[in-house]
Design an enzyme around this catalytic site. Structure first.
Site, mmCIF file in Angstrom:
data_model
loop_
_atom_site.group_PDB
_atom_site.id
_atom_site.type_symbol
_atom_site.label_atom_id
_atom_site.label_comp_id
_atom_site.label_asym_id
_atom_site.label_seq_id
_atom_site.Cartn_x
_atom_site.Cartn_y
_atom_site.Cartn_z
ATOM 1 N N ASP A 1 0.940 -1.278 -0.087
ATOM 2 C CA ASP A 1 0.025 0.149 -0.260
ATOM 3 C C ASP A 1 0.811 1.370 -0.048
ATOM 4 O O ASP A 1 1.585 1.594 0.784
ATOM 5 C CB ASP A 1 -1.124 -0.191 1.248
ATOM 6 C CG ASP A 1 -1.976 0.865 1.250
ATOM 7 O OD1 ASP A 1 -1.958 2.036 0.505
ATOM 8 O OD2 ASP A 1 -3.225 0.449 1.494
ATOM 9 N N SER B 1 -7.308 3.870 -1.061
ATOM 10 C CA SER B 1 -6.874 2.414 -1.160
ATOM 11 C C SER B 1 -8.156 1.384 -1.460
ATOM 12 O O SER B 1 -7.989 0.470 -2.041
ATOM 13 C CB SER B 1 -6.251 1.888 0.296
ATOM 14 O OG SER B 1 -5.070 2.572 0.447
ATOM 15 N N ASP C 1 -1.377 -0.220 -4.727
ATOM 16 C CA ASP C 1 -2.619 0.553 -4.961
ATOM 17 C C ASP C 1 -2.369 2.012 -5.504
ATOM 18 O O ASP C 1 -3.234 2.664 -6.136
ATOM 19 C CB ASP C 1 -3.568 0.597 -4.021
ATOM 20 C CG ASP C 1 -3.035 0.801 -2.568
ATOM 21 O OD1 ASP C 1 -1.723 1.043 -2.488
ATOM 22 O OD2 ASP C 1 -3.755 0.893 -1.526
ATOM 23 N N HIS C 2 -1.142 2.668 -4.967
ATOM 24 C CA HIS C 2 -0.949 4.097 -5.365
ATOM 25 C C HIS C 2 0.253 4.393 -4.771
ATOM 26 O O HIS C 2 0.603 3.702 -3.841
ATOM 27 C CB HIS C 2 -2.096 5.069 -4.852
ATOM 28 C CG HIS C 2 -2.171 4.698 -3.476
ATOM 29 N ND1 HIS C 2 -1.576 5.321 -2.458
ATOM 30 C CD2 HIS C 2 -3.458 4.168 -2.935
ATOM 31 C CE1 HIS C 2 -1.898 4.870 -1.353
ATOM 32 N NE2 HIS C 2 -3.230 4.129 -1.515
HETATM 33 MG MG MG Z 1 -4.109 -0.812 2.568
HETATM 34 ZN ZN ZN Z 2 -3.202 6.035 2.406
#
Ligand code: MG
Ligand code: ZN
Length: 354
Positions: free
Chosen positions: A44, A84, A291-292
């Protein structure tokens, strides 16, 4: 049409081309090997700068040895900067949705997840996180809620899904009686147990929250990943396992490079366990992605020799820069190039024939 010499040659050339194209397509198709198991690891907030910093400070990462690498565009349906929940829902359902959505589309209606599809085909499934299992990333693989903050409702979506293995914190959100009546065996803390492939498990870190790895969380993620893979290895019909390095993101929000890097190195240990398993079990595809990015991190000075990095953060939030995706094992070539984050779902669905 008059068949002159010229048109005849053209006609023959076309036939030749068509035959060749067909045989080429056949060769390509037969070369696609399908995995039986897929391990998806999500860091994440793990952008390239985070990976680069961790690699310098750690003197290398398991991630460094992957050969099939691509980039994911991470924008959500309503915001160039994803959160997220929308990021994980893109991975779990193949749909872009709004920030905060857990396993639901822009219309707030449930979208079937890759875990639900796998369960329908009797493929074993598992989710591991270094935060509450009701947190956005793991939740988006089994729950359908309009808002990521609805932890109790998210937990309530879990019981009857048939998921074989769930690990993280978040025990207070669950009804223990309901877990037991759905045949879950409950583990607590850093247990060293042998898991029975006939049973389903929920493994809580402890009753409170996961501390950062720098504060004595020890080897929990790697330990549980190892136990989970040994457990899933005994499943007869293959498995899908998602493992999240949840707190890489939290280091980014805090603009704390030590936090980010220690979490990423901890996550990389789980990557190594998955990679080593895929090396010995040739039917396993390992995918590692994010995710980013979080923090808008750039590396403005450093030394590989001294294992030092001077960071510069441009925000305390997420950013819209593309994130890398790494793959190893059968089907890994599908992760080369630049693609939308939803392509991860599409590739998994195709490769597991869901
Ligand atoms: Mg997460
Ligand atoms: Zn975050």
């Amino acid at each position: 049409m008059k068949f002159t010499l010229k048109t005849s040659i053209l006609f023959l050339a076309c036939c030749f081309l068509i035959i060749n194209c067909n045989s080429l397509r056949k060769v390509e198709k037969s070369e696609i090997k399908f995995p039986i198991n897929i391990i998806l690891l999500i860091g994440d907030g793990m952008g390239l700068a985070q990976i680069c910093a961790a690699s310098v400070i750690n003197g290398g990462l398991t991630l460094d040895i992957f050969n099939d690498i691509g980039f994911l565009k991470t924008a959500s349906a309503n915001d160039y900067i994803t959160d997220s929940a929308a990021g994980a829902t893109a991975f779990s359902t193949g749909e872009k949705t709004y920030n905060g959505a857990v396993g639901v589309g822009v219309d707030t209606l449930p979208l079937k997840t890759i875990v639900e599809l796998a369960e329908e085909k009797n493929i074993a499934t598992g989710l591991i996180a270094i935060c509450s299992v009701t947190h956005a990333t793991p939740a988006s693989f089994y729950a359908h809620q309009k808002n990521r903050e609805m932890h109790r409702l998210i937990a309530n979506d879990f019981y009857d899904k048939g998921i074989d293995f769930l690990a993280g914190t978040g025990k207070p959100y669950f009804n223990i009686e309901k877990l037991l009546s759905n045949q879950y065996s409950i583990l607590n803390g850093p247990e060293s147990v042998t898991l029975d492939p006939q049973k389903k498990y929920i493994w809580f870190y402890n009753d409170s929250i996961h501390p950062p790895v720098a504060q004595l969380r020890s080897n929990w993620l790697a330990h549980v990943t190892n136990k989970a893979i040994q457990y899933f290895d005994q499943k007869k019909n293959g498995f899908f396992l998602m493992i999240e390095g949840s707190q890489i993101d939290w280091g980014g929000h805090n603009n704390d490079l030590n936090y980010t890097v220690s979490e990423l190195i901890d996550f990389d240990k789980a990557v190594k366990i998955a990679y080593d398993y895929a090396q010995s079990n040739k039917n396993t595809l390992v995918i590692v992605t994010a995710d980013h990015e979080t923090g808008g991190l750039s590396l403005i000075d450093g030394s590989e020799k001294n294992k030092e990095i001077k960071p510069h953060y441009s925000t305390g939030h997420h950013t819209g820069i593309m994130v890398p995706v790494y793959a190893f094992g059968p089907g890994s070539h599908l992760f080369r190039g630049t693609m939308e984050n939803t392509q991860v779902y599409k590739n998994i669905k195709y490769l597991l024939k869901l």
